[in-house]
Design a protein around this motif. Structure first.
Motif, mmCIF file in Angstrom:
data_model
loop_
_atom_site.group_PDB
_atom_site.id
_atom_site.type_symbol
_atom_site.label_atom_id
_atom_site.label_comp_id
_atom_site.label_asym_id
_atom_site.label_seq_id
_atom_site.Cartn_x
_atom_site.Cartn_y
_atom_site.Cartn_z
ATOM 1 N N CYS A 145 36.909 -14.667 -9.534
ATOM 2 C CA CYS A 145 35.710 -14.420 -8.734
ATOM 3 C C CYS A 145 35.479 -12.951 -8.393
ATOM 4 N N THR A 172 31.914 -15.730 -14.780
ATOM 5 C CA THR A 172 32.467 -15.453 -13.460
ATOM 6 C C THR A 172 33.107 -16.706 -12.845
ATOM 7 N N ASP A 191 35.064 -19.873 -12.085
ATOM 8 C CA ASP A 191 35.403 -20.923 -13.045
ATOM 9 C C ASP A 191 34.139 -21.296 -13.811
ATOM 10 N N LEU A 224 31.434 -24.314 -12.921
ATOM 11 C CA LEU A 224 30.521 -24.363 -11.776
ATOM 12 C C LEU A 224 29.392 -23.353 -11.948
ATOM 13 N N SER A 229 37.662 -19.948 -9.032
ATOM 14 C CA SER A 229 36.266 -19.988 -8.580
ATOM 15 C C SER A 229 36.107 -19.233 -7.265
ATOM 16 N N SER A 230 34.880 -18.802 -7.006
ATOM 17 C CA SER A 230 34.644 -18.103 -5.736
ATOM 18 C C SER A 230 34.833 -19.029 -4.543
ATOM 19 N N ALA A 247 33.805 -12.266 -2.297
ATOM 20 C CA ALA A 247 35.219 -12.619 -2.094
ATOM 21 C C ALA A 247 36.082 -11.959 -3.167
ATOM 22 N N ALA A 262 27.111 -14.358 -2.312
ATOM 23 C CA ALA A 262 27.806 -14.852 -1.122
ATOM 24 C C ALA A 262 27.922 -16.368 -1.196
HETATM 25 N N1 SAH Z 1 31.200 -19.933 -11.750
HETATM 26 C C1 SAH Z 1 31.141 -19.167 -10.531
HETATM 27 C C2 SAH Z 1 29.816 -19.345 -9.813
HETATM 28 C C3 SAH Z 1 28.646 -18.745 -10.565
HETATM 29 S S1 SAH Z 1 27.116 -18.936 -9.744
HETATM 30 C C4 SAH Z 1 32.326 -19.526 -9.644
HETATM 31 O O1 SAH Z 1 33.094 -20.431 -9.965
HETATM 32 O O2 SAH Z 1 32.501 -18.866 -8.620
HETATM 33 C C5 SAH Z 1 26.957 -17.432 -8.853
HETATM 34 C C6 SAH Z 1 27.132 -17.664 -7.370
HETATM 35 O O3 SAH Z 1 28.509 -17.824 -7.089
HETATM 36 C C7 SAH Z 1 26.690 -16.520 -6.485
HETATM 37 O O4 SAH Z 1 25.320 -16.596 -6.192
HETATM 38 C C8 SAH Z 1 27.499 -16.759 -5.238
HETATM 39 O O5 SAH Z 1 26.961 -17.822 -4.475
HETATM 40 C C9 SAH Z 1 28.796 -17.255 -5.832
HETATM 41 N N2 SAH Z 1 29.794 -16.195 -6.038
HETATM 42 C C10 SAH Z 1 30.266 -15.728 -7.212
HETATM 43 N N3 SAH Z 1 31.224 -14.806 -7.007
HETATM 44 C C11 SAH Z 1 31.357 -14.688 -5.662
HETATM 45 C C12 SAH Z 1 32.220 -13.944 -4.810
HETATM 46 N N4 SAH Z 1 33.153 -13.124 -5.294
HETATM 47 N N5 SAH Z 1 32.101 -14.106 -3.474
HETATM 48 C C13 SAH Z 1 31.193 -14.953 -2.946
HETATM 49 N N6 SAH Z 1 30.361 -15.697 -3.707
HETATM 50 C C14 SAH Z 1 30.450 -15.573 -5.036
#
Ligand code: SAH
Length: 251
Positions: free
Chosen positions: A9, A80, A82, A85, A110-111, A192, A220
């Motif tokens: 993430c 980004t 996982d 998602l 994942s985030s 994060a 976020a």
């Molecule tokens: N596949 C990714 C999500 C992709 S969709 C995962 O598993 O995290 C993109 C959304 O994920 C962003 O709009 C935000 O809501 C969230 N996101 C991705 N990286 C983030 C991070 N480091 N911190 C907070 N939210 C994050």
């Protein structure tokens, strides 16, 4: 061969060992430039072709993959967090199935896991919630009506919302109408695991003003639920008076 890889993430060292090895071996890398940490591209070998998918269409990324396959090259499709998602890998795999291209998937952090780590919290506290609902507010991409936030709110479980930081007024209204009390604890976790990670704790009813006051409208996660503040029971897993499959109870 195509390897779909979860980048993690944010922090580059959150990628898996397998994901890193595939990056080192790749002839072609297509990465989701909107969110993937570019530091990860430093693992690629000299001469690796690199494409930023945030500037491309599905047809264009599929075209790059098909050409690489014809040339006998290995491609990494870097997503980004996982990939399972909100990664739009479903449509990419459908294209590859149609073209008879072989692929595999390497999961990533994942985030939603990164946010729990940033918050130093457990989503599944005994007696508080044993369920995590992962969803998003309905925006440009519609959420099926049967999964409306209002209906999901009736469980008052731990909730983690992706892709919703710009829709927080609507999120609060729906979740409160669905059953969470307005004073339910909430937290906005911005970026994060990145160096500029930020956490804003608030309540369900103050989500929108908290985001606005701090200039947060993207990258976020929104977390909602009593797991953020509640007292809870201890687990049976480490309770001396309980036997488990690995340990006898201490009498
Ligand atoms: N596949 C990714 C999500 C992709 S969709 C995962 O598993 O995290 C993109 C959304 O994920 C962003 O709009 C935000 O809501 C969230 N996101 C991705 N990286 C983030 C991070 N480091 N911190 C907070 N939210 C994050």
């Amino acid at each position: 061969m195509v390897h779909i890889v979860g980048a993690g993430c944010g922090a580059a060292d959150l990628i898996t060992l397998r994901g890193k090895r595939y990056l080192e071996e790749a002839d072609v890398v297509i990465y989701a430039g909107s969110l993937v940490n570019r530091e990860l591209l430093g693992f690629t070998k000299a001469g690796c072709e690199i494409y930023d998918s945030s500037k491309m269409t599905l047809e264009e990324t599929a075209g790059v993959i098909e050409r690489a396959e014809r040339e006998g090259k290995t491609t990494v499709r870097l997503h980004t967090g996982d990939p399972s998602l909100y990664g739009a890998i479903g449509e990419q795999m459908r294209e590859m199935d149609r073209s008879g291209i072989e692929y595999d998937i390497t999961p990533g952090v994942s985030s939603f896991s990164g946010a729990a780590a940033a918050l130093k919290t457990e989503y599944t506290l005994p007696d508080v919630s044993q369920t995590v609902i992962i969803s998003r507010a309905s925006g440009k991409t519609a959420v099926p009506e049967k999964e409306s936030l209002r209906s999901l709110a009736s469980h008052r479980a731990t909730m983690v919302l992706f892709l919703s930081a710009g829709l927080l007024g609507q999120v609060s209204v729906e979740l409160i109408a669905g059953g969470y009390p307005p004073e339910t604890p909430a937290a906005i976790v911005y970026k994060a695991s990145w160096p500029d990670e930020k956490i804003f704790r608030c309540t369900l009813s103050t989500l929108e003003e908290t985001a606005r006051a701090n200039g947060i409208n993207r990258t976020a996660l929104i977390t909602v639920g009593d797991f953020l503040t509640s007292d809870f029971s201890r687990s049976h897993l480490y309770d001396p008076s309980y036997s488990t499959g690995y340990r006898e109870a201490i009498k």
